[in-house]
Design an enzyme around this catalytic site. Structure first.
Site, mmCIF file in Angstrom:
data_model
loop_
_atom_site.group_PDB
_atom_site.id
_atom_site.type_symbol
_atom_site.label_atom_id
_atom_site.label_comp_id
_atom_site.label_asym_id
_atom_site.label_seq_id
_atom_site.Cartn_x
_atom_site.Cartn_y
_atom_site.Cartn_z
ATOM 1 N N TYR A 93 72.418 -55.454 59.054
ATOM 2 C CA TYR A 93 71.640 -54.552 59.895
ATOM 3 C C TYR A 93 71.551 -55.128 61.322
ATOM 4 C CZ TYR A 93 70.489 -52.450 55.399
ATOM 5 O OH TYR A 93 70.570 -51.852 54.159
ATOM 6 N N ARG A 147 65.172 -56.221 40.660
ATOM 7 C CA ARG A 147 65.584 -55.477 39.470
ATOM 8 C C ARG A 147 64.861 -55.931 38.199
ATOM 9 N NH1 ARG A 147 71.840 -56.116 39.830
ATOM 10 N NH2 ARG A 147 71.228 -58.011 40.904
#
Lengths: 95, 564
Positions: free
Chosen positions: B181, B327
Site C-alpha cells: 500500500y 484466521r
C-alpha cells in the site's frame, strides 16, 4: 508435469492413450495411473423404507469442498431443530 | 512421606501475560489482526453485522483491530471498509468501539491508503503512487505520480482519520505501512523512483512519507497507542528485504510509533503472503524476530499463527512481544479462553485453505470460514437447544457427517452416528494423509474429540441400509455418505498399475486391475504444484545475508522479469 485436458482412452503396460479436448490422440508414458475424476455421490440402498426427514449433505449431495460439507452438515441439524421449535426463521437444507 | 500438592502451572504464561504498548496495557499478547471482511459496511459506514463480528471476538483478545479505514476515496482497497472522510464516520465507528469495550476489550483502528494497488473499479479513478510504476499484479494501469502537494494532503488525511478515530473512542491506531500500500510503496525502491525529498537511494530516505504520516498521527493521538504495520519482507527479490524492514521500523519508532507489526508480502506475492495449509505455521516469524532484535519498541508478529503453543514458543524465544492472529480467530472466537483453560485441544483448528475467508475477497464476496460457518452470521439468533429431543441418525462420518453428528448432540438430540469404515473421517481422513493437506488431520482429531464429548452413539464398521435406518426409527436422517471416484471403463487396467485416488491414499489394492496395495514409499511426497507455493530463500530473514539470494522461477517470475 504434463497436463492434458481430455479423457483417457485405454492404457497398456507403458502408459495411457488420451484424446484431448481438440480431438487429438496422444500417448503419455506412465508407471501407474491414478483416477481421481468423476466423483459420484454415494447413497445407501433401500432409502425408500425411511419415512423420516432425510437431508443429504456434503459430497453425498454433490462433490464439493470442505467448506460446503461442514456448512451443510451443521445447517441440516439446525434447520431441523428450528422446525421442531416452531421457528419461522428456518432455512432448511434439503435436496 | 506424601508429596506436597502442587498447583498445575498456568498454561501459556507468556502469551497470556499483559503487555504494554505505549500508554496501553493489553491484558494478553493476542491481537485480533485487521481483516477485511467483504461485509459489514453500508457505503463506508459500519453496520451491526461488523459490530457483531468483532464483538464476538473482542472479549478475549488483548486488542481488536478494525481493518483499513481508508483515509481518502482514492485510497480504498475495497468497498467494505470504513471511509474515513465521511462526516458521520466517527459516530458510526463509535458503536463498534462501544461493543468492543462492552466485552472488556480494547479497540484499534487501522488506517491506510491503498496507493497503486487500488483497483480503478473500486476507487473510480486512476490509482496514485510515488512513481508511475504498476504493481506486480491486480492493477494493470500505472498509477499517477503524486505531486508534493498531494502527498502533503494525504499526510493530513491520515491525521484527520486519526482524529476521527480518537473521537470515536479507539484506544489505539494502526498505520498500515505494509503489503504494497501507499506508505510501503514509498519505502520500496521497486515502487519509488522519485528524485525529490520523498525518494532516495536508501530506505531511511524513502521513509520520509511514512515518517510524516506517523508524526502527524502521533500528534493526533497523544493518549492512544500507535502501531505501524510494516513488511518484514516483500517476498520478491526487488522488494524490501529484512534489513530494509529494520531501517523502516527504526524510522517509524523515532517518529513516535509505540510498536510495529511485522507482516510480509504484497499483492503480487499473494501465494506467499497468506500462508496456506501446506505452509509451516507462522512462516514470517523470523522476519519479526529480525526486526525485534534491532528495535527497542514492542514488535508484534503476524501471519499464520494457529496454535497457542507456537505463539507461546515465539514469545519465550524473544522473537516478538505479541502476536496478531486472524484466521485462527475466525475458526474459533474462543481461542484465547480455551488456551487459558488448558483446553487448547478443544480449539477448532484453522486449516488455512482460505477458500472461505481471504479467497472470497478475491471475488468481492463476504468472508466466512471453512471450519466455522458461523463467521459473518454472528447477528443471527443462535439455535436453541431442542425442547424435544429427536433421534438423529447420521450416515457417514466425513466432515459433513461429523459436523452434523456433533452439532445434533450439542442441540440435545439423541444421535446415532454410523460409518461403514472402521475409522471416521471419510475424504477428510484420506486428504490428511497427503503432505499438502496434513492440517486436515488436526481438524479430524478435533472432530473426534468433540464427537466423544458429545455423547453421540458411534457405530463403526457397519454398512447400513435404508431398512436398517428405518429400524432405528429416526426423526431425522443426515446422509453424509460422501462420494467415490467412478472410473471410466478402459481397456488395459490390468496392464498398468491403476488405482482410484481413494484406493491409493487408503493403501488398498486396486479394484480395477491387479495392482497390489501401493507402497507408502511410492506416494508422491513431492507434489508438483508445491513449487508454485515454494517460498524463495531470498524471502527469509537471514540477517547474515546482506545480498538476497536470487529468486527461483515461480508463477510470479513472469511479473518480475517484466519489471526487471
Amino acid at each position: 508435469m504434463i497436463r492434458i485436458k481430455g479423457r483417457p482412452d485405454r492404457c497398456d503396460g507403458d502408459g495411457v492413450w488420451w484424446t484431448d479436448d481438440a480431438g487429438q490422440t496422444g500417448f503419455v508414458a506412465a508407471d501407474a495411473l491414478v483416477l481421481a475424476d468423476r466423483r459420484t455421490p454415494q447413497r445407501p440402498a433401500g432409502l425408500e423404507a425411511v419415512s423420516a426427514e432425510v437431508s443429504r449433505v456434503g459430497d453425498a449431495r454433490q462433490p464439493r469442498d470442505l467448506t460446503a460439507a461442514i456448512a451443510e452438515g451443521r445447517e441440516a441439524v439446525e434447520a431441523f431443530t428450528r422446525t421442531q421449535a416452531g421457528s419461522t426463521t428456518t432455512n432448511q437444507v434439503k435436496e | 512421606m506424601s508429596a506436597e500438592p502442587t498447583t498445575p502451572p498456568a498454561p501459556y504464561p507468556a502469551l497470556l501475560s499483559p503487555v504494554q504498548i505505549g500508554p496501553l496495557q493489553l491484558r494478553n499478547r493476542v491481537l485480533l489482526t485487521a481483516m477485511t471482511t467483504g461485509f459489514g459496511y453500508d457505503q463506508g459506514r459500519p453496520t451491526e453485522d461488523l459490530t457483531a463480528f468483532l464483538g464476538a471476538r473482542a472479549s478475549e483478545v488483548g486488542l481488536t483491530t478494525v481493518a483499513f479505514g481508508a483515509v481518502t476515496p482514492e485510497g480504498r482497497v475495497e468497498e467494505q471498509i470504513p471511509w474515513m472522510w465521511l462526516d458521520d464516520i466517527g459516530q458510526r465507528l463509535a458503536a463498534v468501539v462501544d461493543e468492543i469495550h462492552a466485552g472488556g476489550g480494547l479497540a484499534c483502528l487501522q488506517i491506510g491508503h491503498g496507493g497503486r494497488q487500488v483497483a480503478p473499479s473500486v476507487a473510480g479513478s486512476q490509482p496514485v503512487g510515488p512513481s508511475p510504476l504498476p504493481p506486480l499484479v491486480h492493477v494493470k494501469e500505472p498509477p499517477r505520480e503524486l505531486s508534493i502537494g498531494e502527498i502533503e494532503l494525504i499526510v493530513e488525511s491520515f491525521g484527520h482519520a486519526a482524529e476521527v478515530a480518537v473521537s470515536a473512542g479507539f484506544d489505539a491506531i494502526e498505520v498500515h505501512g505494509g503489503h504494497g500500500y501507499l506508505i510501503h510503496e514509498f519505502l520500496s525502491g521497486d515502487a519509488n523512483r522519485r528524485t525529490d525529498r520523498y525518494g532516495g537511494a536508501t530506505v531511511a530516505q524513502r521513509a520520509r512519507f511514512g515518517v510524516e504520516v506517523v508524526d502527524r498521527v502521533r500528534t493526533a493521538t497523544p493518549h492512544q497507542a500507535l502501531l505501524v504495520r510494516i513488511n518484514g519482507s516483500d517476498l520478491y527479490p526487488q522488494g524490501m528485504q529484512p534489513p530494509d524492514a529494520v531501517a523502516a521500523a527504526i524510522a517509524f519508532a523515532a517518529a513516535g510509533a509505540d510498536a510495529v507489526i511485522v507482516s510480509a508480502g504484497v499483492y503480487g506475492t499473494i501465494p506467499y503472503t497468506i500462508p496456506l495449509l501446506d505452509d509451516d505455521e507462522a512462516p514470517y516469524l523470523s522476519a519479526a524476530a529480525h526486526v525485534h532484535a534491532n528495535l527497542d519498541i514492542p514488535v508484534v508478529a503476524v501471519s499464520g499463527f494457529s496454535r497457542p503453543a507456537v505463539a507461546e514458543a515465539a514469545l519465550r524465544r524473544g522473537d516478538c512481544d505479541a502476536v496478531a492472529i486472524g484466521r485462527a480467530l475466525l475458526a474459533d472466537p474462543h481461542w484465547v479462553s480455551k488456551a487459558a483453560a488448558g483446553r487448547a485441544a478443544d480449539i477448532r483448528p484453522c486449516v488455512a485453505t482460505v477458500d472461505a475467508c481471504a479467497g472470497m475477497l478475491a471475488y468481492g464476496e463476504a468472508i466466512s470460514c471453512s471450519v466455522n460457518p458461523e463467521v459473518g452470521r454472528e447477528r443471527r439468533a443462535g439455535v436453541q437447544r431442542a425442547e424435544r429431543s429427536a433421534r438423529v441418525v447420521v450416515v457417514g462420518l466425513g466432515a459433513a457427517g461429523l459436523e452434523a453428528a456433533c452439532r445434533a448432540a450439542e442441540l440435545g438430540h439423541e444421535v446415532i452416528a454410523c460409518e461403514r469404515a472402521d475409522t471416521p473421517g471419510g475424504a477428510m481422513a484420506l486428504a490428511a494423509l497427503t503432505p499438502p493437506l496434513r492440517r486436515y488431520g488436526r481438524l479430524l482429531a478435533w472432530y473426534l474429540r468433540r464427537l466423544e464429548q458429545s455423547g453421540a452413539e458411534l457405530r463403526l464398521g457397519e454398512e447400513i441400509t435404508g431398512e436398517g435406518i428405518a429400524r432405528l426409527d429416526p426423526g431425522l436422517v443426515v446422509l453424509a455418505t460422501g462420494a467415490l471416484t467412478e472410473p471410466p471403463l478402459l481397456d488395459g487396467y490390468d496392464a498398468l498399475a491403476t488405482w482410484t485416488i481413494e484406493e491409493l491414499l487408503a493403501g488398498q489394492p486396486s479394484t480395477l486391475g491387479s495392482a497390489p496395495a501401493p507402497a507408502a514409499s511410492r506416494w508422491p511426497v513431492r507434489w508438483p504444484w508445491r513449487s508454485a507455493h515454494w517460498r524463495p530463500r531470498c524471502c527469509t530473514a537471514d540477517a547474515s545475508a546482506a545480498t538476497p539470494a536470487p529468486c527461483p522461477a515461480s508463477p510470479m517470475s513472469s511479473g518480475w522479469s517484466a519489471r526487471a
